[in-house]
Design a protein around this motif. Structure first.
Motif, PDB file in Angstrom:
ATOM      1  N   TYR A  75       0.820  -1.208   0.000  1.00 21.45           N
ATOM      2  CA  TYR A  75       0.000   0.000   0.000  1.00 21.45           C
ATOM      3  C   TYR A  75       0.857   1.263   0.000  1.00 21.45           C
ATOM      4  O   TYR A  75       1.978   1.279   0.509  1.00 21.45           O
ATOM      5  CB  TYR A  75      -0.903   0.033   1.237  1.00 21.45           C
ATOM      6  N   LEU A  76       0.279   2.318  -0.569  1.00 18.70           N
ATOM      7  CA  LEU A  76       0.789   3.683  -0.435  1.00 18.70           C
ATOM      8  C   LEU A  76      -0.266   4.441   0.365  1.00 18.70           C
ATOM      9  O   LEU A  76      -1.434   4.466  -0.021  1.00 18.70           O
ATOM     10  CB  LEU A  76       0.974   4.321  -1.814  1.00 18.70           C
ATOM     11  N   ASN A  77       0.135   5.046   1.475  1.00 17.87           N
ATOM     12  CA  ASN A  77      -0.829   5.657   2.392  1.00 17.87           C
ATOM     13  C   ASN A  77      -0.556   7.150   2.551  1.00 17.87           C
ATOM     14  O   ASN A  77       0.599   7.569   2.653  1.00 17.87           O
ATOM     15  CB  ASN A  77      -0.729   4.973   3.764  1.00 17.87           C
ATOM     16  N   TRP A  91      -0.868  12.830  -5.742  1.00 16.84           N
ATOM     17  CA  TRP A  91      -0.852  11.461  -5.201  1.00 16.84           C
ATOM     18  C   TRP A  91      -1.313  10.461  -6.254  1.00 16.84           C
ATOM     19  O   TRP A  91      -0.677   9.417  -6.454  1.00 16.84           O
ATOM     20  CB  TRP A  91      -1.770  11.435  -3.983  1.00 16.84           C
ATOM     21  N   ILE A  95       0.760   7.349  -8.040  1.00 14.16           N
ATOM     22  CA  ILE A  95       0.253   5.976  -8.108  1.00 14.16           C
ATOM     23  C   ILE A  95       0.238   5.488  -9.552  1.00 14.16           C
ATOM     24  O   ILE A  95       0.642   4.347  -9.854  1.00 14.16           O
ATOM     25  CB  ILE A  95      -1.144   5.890  -7.475  1.00 14.16           C
ATOM     26  N   ALA A 108      -4.313   1.684  -1.972  1.00 15.54           N
ATOM     27  CA  ALA A 108      -3.989   3.042  -1.550  1.00 15.54           C
ATOM     28  C   ALA A 108      -4.757   3.341  -0.276  1.00 15.54           C
ATOM     29  O   ALA A 108      -5.984   3.241  -0.244  1.00 15.54           O
ATOM     30  CB  ALA A 108      -4.357   4.046  -2.639  1.00 15.54           C
ATOM     31  N   LEU A 134      -8.692   5.521  -8.593  1.00 17.99           N
ATOM     32  CA  LEU A 134      -7.945   4.417  -7.991  1.00 17.99           C
ATOM     33  C   LEU A 134      -8.435   3.080  -8.524  1.00 17.99           C
ATOM     34  O   LEU A 134      -7.636   2.213  -8.903  1.00 17.99           O
ATOM     35  CB  LEU A 134      -8.076   4.467  -6.466  1.00 17.99           C
ATOM     36  N   VAL A 139      -6.000  -0.200  -8.262  1.00 17.11           N
ATOM     37  CA  VAL A 139      -5.420   0.005  -6.932  1.00 17.11           C
ATOM     38  C   VAL A 139      -6.569   0.130  -5.937  1.00 17.11           C
ATOM     39  O   VAL A 139      -7.387   1.050  -6.029  1.00 17.11           O
ATOM     40  CB  VAL A 139      -4.529   1.257  -6.904  1.00 17.11           C
TER      41      VAL A 139
END
Length: 242
Positions: A75-77, A91, A95, A108, A134, A139
């Protein structure tokens, strides 16, 4: 496993293989809170990364993590992505860059420390667009630190405030579940230990008005661990979604 975290412009990087075969650990937050608050805090006009970071570096983090253990979800948080904004655009661009360059990025995380008020509206259309983008990228959006704070002008009673909080959770969660969000984590359970009550984080307008601090009630249970209206609102939103 490699993990990057930005905290007050300081970074922590560590490599761990201890959990490679863990049957309990299911996912890793590979990079956390790396997007600048605004254009004045970054020299990166495309991705908005904090100073010292590059998209190539973040890509390398994801690729290194996958080389250690690709069985976990990555994950990217980050925070403040709940609407159309400069931060959300950067952001999402990051991604997309990661996906297009071979990163294993499964989801995400959206922190969602939300502020609502009778004085301004939630950008529901903008947030729906973020969730849709997303999903289009493949994602998975997840909610990682949800709480809802009611901003000034405050309602006249605690009962009215609790209803506002519950109604806000309802609108927000219904929107999330309509976009196939299936993971929601509140940032705590009880108002007693909410981060917003910590003197180090409490906004100045609440610090300056002690009587207003009783209206800091963003979580499902009150200071005495008694369920509030929002607890039922969350449960009902999940029931509707299933």
């Amino acid at each position: 496993m490699l993990f990057y975290h930005s905290l007050q412009r300081k970074t922590i990087i560590f490599a761990k293989q201890d959990f490679k075969n863990s049957p309990v650990l299911k996912s890793w937050d590979i990079a956390n809170e790396i997007i600048a608050a605004g254009p004045n805090e970054t020299g990166d006009a495309i991705y908005g990364l904090l100073p010292g970071l590059t998209p190539e570096y973040i890509l390398e983090l994801f690729k290194f993590a996958a080389s250690v253990d690709s069985t976990k979800l990555f994950y990217l948080n980050d925070s403040s992505m709940e609407g159309a904004s400069w931060r959300a655009d950067r952001w999402l661009a990051l991604i997309e860059y990661l996906k297009n360059n071979g990163a294993k990025i499964d989801g995400a995380g959206i922190e969602s420390h939300l502020w609502f008020s009778t004085g301004y509206a939630f950008d529901a259309r903008g947030f729906s667009s973020v969730l849709q983008r997303l999903n289009n990228l493949g994602v998975k959006p997840v909610i990682t630190e949800l709480d809802i704070i009611i901003d000034f002008p405050l309602p006249s009673t605690i009962q009215k405030l609790d209803q506002m909080v519950a109604d806000s959770y309802t609108r927000y969660l219904d929107l999330c579940f309509a976009a196939d969000v299936d993971t929601v984590i509140t940032w705590g359970i009880t108002d007693k230990y909410s981060w917003i009550r910590d003197p180090n984080y409490m906004p100045a307008k609440f610090k300056a008005n002690p009587s207003a601090q009783q209206f800091l009630r963003p979580l499902p249970y009150d200071q005495n661990l008694q369920p509030k209206l929002v607890r039922n609102a969350i449960a009902q939103a999940f029931q509707r979604a299933t």
